[in-house]
Design an enzyme around this catalytic site. Structure first.
Site, PDB file in Angstrom:
ATOM      1  CB  CYS A 117      -0.973   0.000   1.175  1.00  0.00           C
ATOM      2  SG  CYS A 117      -2.186  -1.309   1.006  1.00  0.00           S
ATOM      3  CG  HIS A 264      -3.194   3.601   1.737  1.00  0.00           C
ATOM      4  ND1 HIS A 264      -3.627   3.265   0.477  1.00  0.00           N
ATOM      5  CD2 HIS A 264      -3.331   2.495   2.510  1.00  0.00           C
ATOM      6  CE1 HIS A 264      -4.008   1.998   0.496  1.00  0.00           C
ATOM      7  NE2 HIS A 264      -3.840   1.510   1.703  1.00  0.00           N
ATOM      8  CG  ASN A 294      -6.917  -0.590   0.915  1.00  0.00           C
ATOM      9  OD1 ASN A 294      -6.122  -0.203   0.069  1.00  0.00           O
ATOM     10  ND2 ASN A 294      -6.527  -1.135   2.057  1.00  0.00           N
TER      11      ASN A 294
HETATM   12  O1  UT7 Z   1      -4.183  -1.156   3.245  1.00  0.00           O
HETATM   13  C1  UT7 Z   1      -3.263  -1.859   4.005  1.00  0.00           C
HETATM   14  C2  UT7 Z   1      -3.391  -1.579   5.433  1.00  0.00           C
HETATM   15  N1  UT7 Z   1      -4.641  -2.100   5.962  1.00  0.00           N
HETATM   16  C3  UT7 Z   1      -5.235  -1.441   6.933  1.00  0.00           C
HETATM   17  O2  UT7 Z   1      -4.791  -0.382   7.307  1.00  0.00           O
HETATM   18  C4  UT7 Z   1      -6.424  -2.054   7.618  1.00  0.00           C
HETATM   19  C5  UT7 Z   1      -6.320  -1.840   9.112  1.00  0.00           C
HETATM   20  N2  UT7 Z   1      -7.349  -2.525   9.888  1.00  0.00           N
HETATM   21  C6  UT7 Z   1      -8.635  -2.173   9.849  1.00  0.00           C
HETATM   22  O3  UT7 Z   1      -8.996  -1.284   9.124  1.00  0.00           O
HETATM   23  C7  UT7 Z   1      -9.597  -2.866  10.783  1.00  0.00           C
HETATM   24  O4  UT7 Z   1      -8.869  -3.736  11.616  1.00  0.00           O
HETATM   25  C8  UT7 Z   1     -10.711  -3.647  10.038  1.00  0.00           C
HETATM   26  C9  UT7 Z   1     -11.704  -2.709   9.412  1.00  0.00           C
HETATM   27  C10 UT7 Z   1     -10.140  -4.558   8.999  1.00  0.00           C
HETATM   28  C11 UT7 Z   1     -11.473  -4.512  11.046  1.00  0.00           C
HETATM   29  O5  UT7 Z   1     -12.055  -3.677  12.061  1.00  0.00           O
HETATM   30  P1  UT7 Z   1     -11.815  -3.982  13.598  1.00  0.00           P
HETATM   31  O6  UT7 Z   1     -12.585  -2.993  14.335  1.00  0.00           O
HETATM   32  O7  UT7 Z   1     -10.332  -4.034  13.851  1.00  0.00           O
HETATM   33  O8  UT7 Z   1     -12.472  -5.391  13.766  1.00  0.00           O
HETATM   34  P2  UT7 Z   1     -11.834  -6.748  14.341  1.00  0.00           P
HETATM   35  O9  UT7 Z   1     -11.021  -7.438  13.294  1.00  0.00           O
HETATM   36  O10 UT7 Z   1     -11.187  -6.498  15.671  1.00  0.00           O
HETATM   37  O11 UT7 Z   1     -13.132  -7.564  14.595  1.00  0.00           O
HETATM   38  C12 UT7 Z   1     -14.170  -7.132  15.522  1.00  0.00           C
HETATM   39  C13 UT7 Z   1     -15.364  -8.019  15.322  1.00  0.00           C
HETATM   40  C14 UT7 Z   1     -15.017  -9.502  15.349  1.00  0.00           C
HETATM   41  O12 UT7 Z   1     -16.105 -10.201  15.913  1.00  0.00           O
HETATM   42  P3  UT7 Z   1     -16.057 -10.653  17.465  1.00  0.00           P
HETATM   43  O13 UT7 Z   1     -14.855 -11.541  17.589  1.00  0.00           O
HETATM   44  O14 UT7 Z   1     -15.938  -9.389  18.246  1.00  0.00           O
HETATM   45  O15 UT7 Z   1     -17.363 -11.362  17.639  1.00  0.00           O
HETATM   46  C15 UT7 Z   1     -14.918  -9.866  13.899  1.00  0.00           C
HETATM   47  O16 UT7 Z   1     -15.165 -11.230  13.660  1.00  0.00           O
HETATM   48  O17 UT7 Z   1     -15.939  -7.770  14.031  1.00  0.00           O
HETATM   49  C16 UT7 Z   1     -16.006  -9.000  13.320  1.00  0.00           C
HETATM   50  N3  UT7 Z   1     -15.803  -8.696  11.898  1.00  0.00           N
HETATM   51  C17 UT7 Z   1     -16.811  -8.421  11.071  1.00  0.00           C
HETATM   52  N4  UT7 Z   1     -18.140  -8.359  11.267  1.00  0.00           N
HETATM   53  C18 UT7 Z   1     -18.905  -8.048  10.209  1.00  0.00           C
HETATM   54  C19 UT7 Z   1     -14.631  -8.612  11.220  1.00  0.00           C
HETATM   55  N5  UT7 Z   1     -14.880  -8.281   9.952  1.00  0.00           N
HETATM   56  C20 UT7 Z   1     -16.214  -8.158   9.827  1.00  0.00           C
HETATM   57  C21 UT7 Z   1     -17.067  -7.846   8.756  1.00  0.00           C
HETATM   58  N6  UT7 Z   1     -18.394  -7.789   8.992  1.00  0.00           N
HETATM   59  N7  UT7 Z   1     -16.601  -7.563   7.523  1.00  0.00           N
END
Ligand code: UT7
Length: 337
Positions: A117, A264, A294
């Site tokens: 990225c 980005h 993204n």
């Molecule tokens: O471009 C390269 C660099 N990439 C980035 O900068 C991305 C950086 N990371 C992020 O933007 C975030 O971590 C995400 C948007 C990818 C995820 O958000 P988050 O708030 O960090 O969620 P998480 O992975 O900690 O998951 C929280 C909850 C989990 O459920 P439980 O365990 O709390 O029940 C996940 O299973 O959200 C769940 N979850 C989803 N739910 C619905 C994860 N993805 C999804 C989804 N839809 N797409």
């Protein structure tokens, strides 16, 4: 003319995204997710995915032709092509070689750069160096990604799959020797920390295993991108302000003197954090993640092309572009438009 007085300025920009719009609701029909979750956590409303048969080179070619047209140049005026991607069309040769043929680029050199990225800023850095060293007069810098053909569209992959989109952006850098015209790249600062390489990666196929890909790897989904999202988020909101300030300080420019910030487009929430931390007013930040998701190495050149197209920037304005991504990699570039 002494080399120090040559600057690399942007003389043309272009972008292209596939026509197929994939909304959050459409993703919710494939996996357990929702429009509300995606918008709240990322700001994304929709993204573009290629249609069957549409390749990274198709996207890159359209962006490059637009950049050439906006610069009123022909491909024969370009001395070198640098293409940043994390989703190469083939293992080898690089995507840039297929693009080279499509653009009828004669025998000029081209190369793929792989810094994920932050790849576009890495490519911009090399383009700048090629011009300020006097090696080349014009360099085409391209960012191009097709993520959609490699995503896990089951619930297992939902954290990664909902953020990525397909697209391409391109610009043309040209040597500026006009002492009356201050336009050009002022400073670029780049960093990497390979210690975190596996926090956001695709494991297979790998030339470190024989065979490079087998049925077990496929069954285990090791050919899909995997991300420790929270960790990536945490590092991004620390590293982006850090490197942005480093680049601005090297250019002796204050945050308040920047006219436009292009971040980005990984997650709107990351960029809101960065803006809040540096007290950057909302109207100075342009985003397109809501519409395109993204697009990794293509995100920043796509933003730049939109800004250029919409005439959102006056000549002489200061632009600051900052990225963070897999590797980990991060960087920032400051330029006078
Ligand atoms: O471009 C390269 C660099 N990439 C980035 O900068 C991305 C950086 N990371 C992020 O933007 C975030 O971590 C995400 C948007 C990818 C995820 O958000 P988050 O708030 O960090 O969620 P998480 O992975 O900690 O998951 C929280 C909850 C989990 O459920 P439980 O365990 O709390 O029940 C996940 O299973 O959200 C769940 N979850 C989803 N739910 C619905 C994860 N993805 C999804 C989804 N839809 N797409």
């Amino acid at each position: 003319m002494n080399r120090a007085s040559v600057r690399a300025r942007i003389v043309g920009t272009g972008m292209y995204v596939p026509e197929r719009v994939v909304t959050n609701d459409e993703l919710a029909s494939m996996m357990d997710t929702s429009d509300e979750w995606i918008q709240q956590r990322t700001g994304i409303r929709e993204r573009r995915w290629v249609n069957d048969g549409q390749t990274p080179v198709d996207l890159a070619k359209a962006a490059c032709l637009q950049a050439l047209e906006s610069a009123e140049l022909e491909i024969g005026d370009v001395d070198c092509i640098l293409l940043a991607t994390l989703s190469p069309q083939h293992d080898f040769p690089g995507t840039s070689f297929f693009l080279h043929e499509e653009l009828k680029a004669g025998e000029i050199p081209c190369i793929d750069l792989r810094a994920q990225c932050s790849g576009f800023l890495y490519a911009l850095n090399f383009g700048d160096a090629l011009i300020t060293s006097g090696k080349h007069e014009r360099v085409m810098v391209v960012g191009c990604e097709v993520h959609s053909t490699g995503l896990d569209i089951s619930t297992n992959g939902r954290d990664v799959t909902v953020i990525f989109g397909d697209g391409a952006g391109a610009l043309i850098l040209e040597a500026n020797r006009d002492e009356e015209d201050p336009a050009g790249i002022l400073q670029i600062r780049l960093h990497a920390q390979g210690r975190h390489a596996k926090r956001l990666w695709i494991e297979a196929p790998s030339s470190g295993t024989s065979p490079r890909l087998d049925q077990q790897m496929l069954d285990e989904g090791r050919h899909f991108p995997r991300m420790e999202g929270r960790q990536v988020f945490k590092h991004a909101v620390t590293r982006m302000p850090e490197v942005l300030l480093e680049a601005l300080s090297a250019a002796s420019i204050k945050v308040d003197d920047v006219n436009l910030f292009l971040f980005h487009q990984a997650n709107l929430r990351i960029n809101e954090f960065v803006s809040q931390k540096l007290e950057i007013p909302e109207e100075k930040v342009f985003s397109n993640i809501q519409r395109f998701g993204n697009c990794s190495a293509a995100s920043i050149p796509m933003l730049l092309a939109e800004v250029d197209r919409n005439r959102q920037l006056e000549r002489g304005g200061i632009v600051c572009m900052t990225a963070f991504g897999s590797g980990f990699t991060w960087g920032s570039a400051v330029l006078r438009w």
